[in-house]
Scaffold this active site. Structure first.
Site, mmCIF file in Angstrom:
data_model
loop_
_atom_site.group_PDB
_atom_site.id
_atom_site.type_symbol
_atom_site.label_atom_id
_atom_site.label_comp_id
_atom_site.label_asym_id
_atom_site.label_seq_id
_atom_site.Cartn_x
_atom_site.Cartn_y
_atom_site.Cartn_z
ATOM 1 N N TRP A 112 -51.276 -11.366 -41.639
ATOM 2 C CA TRP A 112 -51.994 -10.362 -40.849
ATOM 3 C C TRP A 112 -52.689 -10.973 -39.642
ATOM 4 O O TRP A 112 -52.767 -10.344 -38.584
ATOM 5 C CB TRP A 112 -52.950 -9.565 -41.731
ATOM 6 C CG TRP A 112 -52.174 -8.817 -42.774
ATOM 7 C CD1 TRP A 112 -52.187 -9.021 -44.125
ATOM 8 C CD2 TRP A 112 -51.192 -7.783 -42.551
ATOM 9 N NE1 TRP A 112 -51.290 -8.191 -44.750
ATOM 10 C CE2 TRP A 112 -50.668 -7.418 -43.808
ATOM 11 C CE3 TRP A 112 -50.701 -7.146 -41.412
ATOM 12 C CZ2 TRP A 112 -49.687 -6.434 -43.965
ATOM 13 C CZ3 TRP A 112 -49.719 -6.159 -41.561
ATOM 14 C CH2 TRP A 112 -49.227 -5.822 -42.817
ATOM 15 N N ASP A 122 -60.958 -8.331 -39.411
ATOM 16 C CA ASP A 122 -60.074 -7.393 -40.103
ATOM 17 C C ASP A 122 -60.494 -7.410 -41.575
ATOM 18 O O ASP A 122 -60.249 -8.386 -42.278
ATOM 19 C CB ASP A 122 -58.621 -7.847 -39.929
ATOM 20 C CG ASP A 122 -57.629 -6.974 -40.709
ATOM 21 O OD1 ASP A 122 -58.063 -6.091 -41.477
ATOM 22 O OD2 ASP A 122 -56.410 -7.192 -40.530
ATOM 23 N N LYS A 159 -56.781 0.826 -48.804
ATOM 24 C CA LYS A 159 -57.017 -0.061 -49.947
ATOM 25 C C LYS A 159 -58.339 0.304 -50.628
ATOM 26 O O LYS A 159 -58.359 0.715 -51.781
ATOM 27 C CB LYS A 159 -57.004 -1.524 -49.523
ATOM 28 C CG LYS A 159 -55.619 -1.969 -49.045
ATOM 29 C CD LYS A 159 -55.723 -2.776 -47.803
ATOM 30 C CE LYS A 159 -54.411 -3.051 -47.094
ATOM 31 N NZ LYS A 159 -53.159 -2.919 -47.780
#
Ligand code: PMP
Length: 361
Positions: A103, A172, A196
């Site tokens: 990511w 993030d 999530k």
């Protein structure tokens, strides 16, 4: 609850049952409107209340100071990979990025596409991203220091955040937002895809500080500029009403049922310790992350005999334990144990793992 299984999916992921029940109960007739939340106007008073309450709850649970704004944007966490540099980097600026997995690598790729200057201040690629880098030398002139607080695929997590000498952190937090107490003061910007720990896919939470907003250049496309969304309270265009409503209920559940961030962190610690302690007791299951870098959200592991992994995943599913296959890019196994995954779910998983070991070890 009949027919519900234990869900260890990495995202979209388990949501708290009381939240799902509340959605179900008021779905056909939202607050006496005779319509569902997916049918009412985003300019209605009923939706305004949802949006404002969601914002207020996020501010409260994180104890956000007055100079932080809460936004609900679209385009997934992945849109933040370009939105961050476009908004926060001026001409000639350089940003420090810490590369801890797929990511962060994707975020770095976008900065390069934009032809902005990125300095990879540290990387754990040398050992297949199984650890969080330490003793990083930052550029004191950097526009910001970018990191991914929890690496969903590699199963690593920052236990504490690096000292940057006053350079703002941009994070993030897609896979560990609201899973533990957080001092937001070093952060200029935080973002998280909802799917999530917050709600369904389709909304991204962005938390931005005033001094970051001051950097936003004129001339950006309206949807790209954070200023647009702050000025219009996330309603410049039609917001993802249903997703924001679920986030509101999830944060309410955290506040009212889980004891806020301290409360949920205690349960998250218990869940993660249960799994890691069990696996550390033998060589049959092997956590992939270094001990001091282990994630409390995504527990990644291999079986000593990797050929047994498909059998492990399949038999787990037969036993009501879903979503234990590792990410397609890395293989192996992964148990995602986000906020909404109960201690009982993890106890059940450990019981299954013991039995699988007994019959296959
Ligand atoms: N960052 C992290 C840490 C993630 O785990 C993910 C998705 N798994 C993303 C970014 C990308 O999110 P999205 O699919 O919402 O763009």
């Amino acid at each position: 609850m009949q027919n519900r299984i234990y869900n260890f999916n990495p995202g979209p992921a388990a949501l708290p049952l009381p939240v799902l029940e509340e959605i179900q109960a008021e779905f056909l007739n939202f607050k006496g409107s005779g319509m569902s939340i997916t049918e009412i106007s985003h300019r209605s008073k009923a939706f305004d209340e949802v949006l404002n309450d969601a914002v207020a709850r996020v501010k409260r649970i994180l104890s956000l100071p007055e100079n932080y704004h809460v936004l609900f944007l679209q385009g997934g966490a992945s849109s933040q990979f370009y939105q961050v540099p476009m908004n926060l980097m001026g001409p000639g600026d350089t940003a420090d990025y810490i590369d801890t997995g797929i990511w962060s690598a994707k975020a770095i790729k976008e900065v390069n596409i934009l032809e902005r200057s990125v300095n990879v201040a540290a990387s754990s690629e040398d050992r297949n991203y199984c650890y969080i880098p330490k003793d990083i030398k930052f550029n004191p002139e950097a526009a910001y220091v970018y990191l991914v607080t929890n690496n969903t695929i590699k199963g690593t997590q920052w236990a504490e955040f690096p000292e940057t000498g006053g350079v703002p952190l941009v994070a993030d937090m897609s896979s560990d937002i609201l899973s533990r107490a957080l001092d937001v003061s070093p952060f200029g910007l935080i973002y998280a895809g909802a799917q999530k720990n917050l709600g369904p896919a389709g909304v991204t939470l962005v938390i931005i500080r005033d001094d970051m907003l001051d950097r936003v250049p004129d001339g950006l496309p309206s949807m790209v500029s954070y200023k647009t969304h702050v000025d219009k309270n996330s309603s410049y265009n039609t917001p993802p009403c249903f997703a924001i409503y679920v986030v509101q209920l999830v944060v309410k559940w955290l506040e009212e049922k889980m004891g806020g961030l301290e409360g949920v962190a205690r349960v998250n610690d218990q869940k993660a310790s249960l799994l890691y302690d069990f696996m550390d007791g033998d060589e049959f299951y092997r956590p992939t992350a270094d001990k001091d870098s282990r994630s409390r959200m995504n527990v990644t592991f291999r079986l000593a005999d990797e050929e047994l992994e498909p059998k492990f995943v399949a038999e787990a599913l037969e036993n009501g334990l879903n979503g234990l296959k590792g990410h397609r890019s890395v293989g192996g196994c992964r148990a995602s144990i986000y906020n909404a995954v109960s201690l009982e779910a993890v106890q059940s998983l450990v019981e299954f793992m013991k039995e699988f070991f007994r019959t296959n070890g």
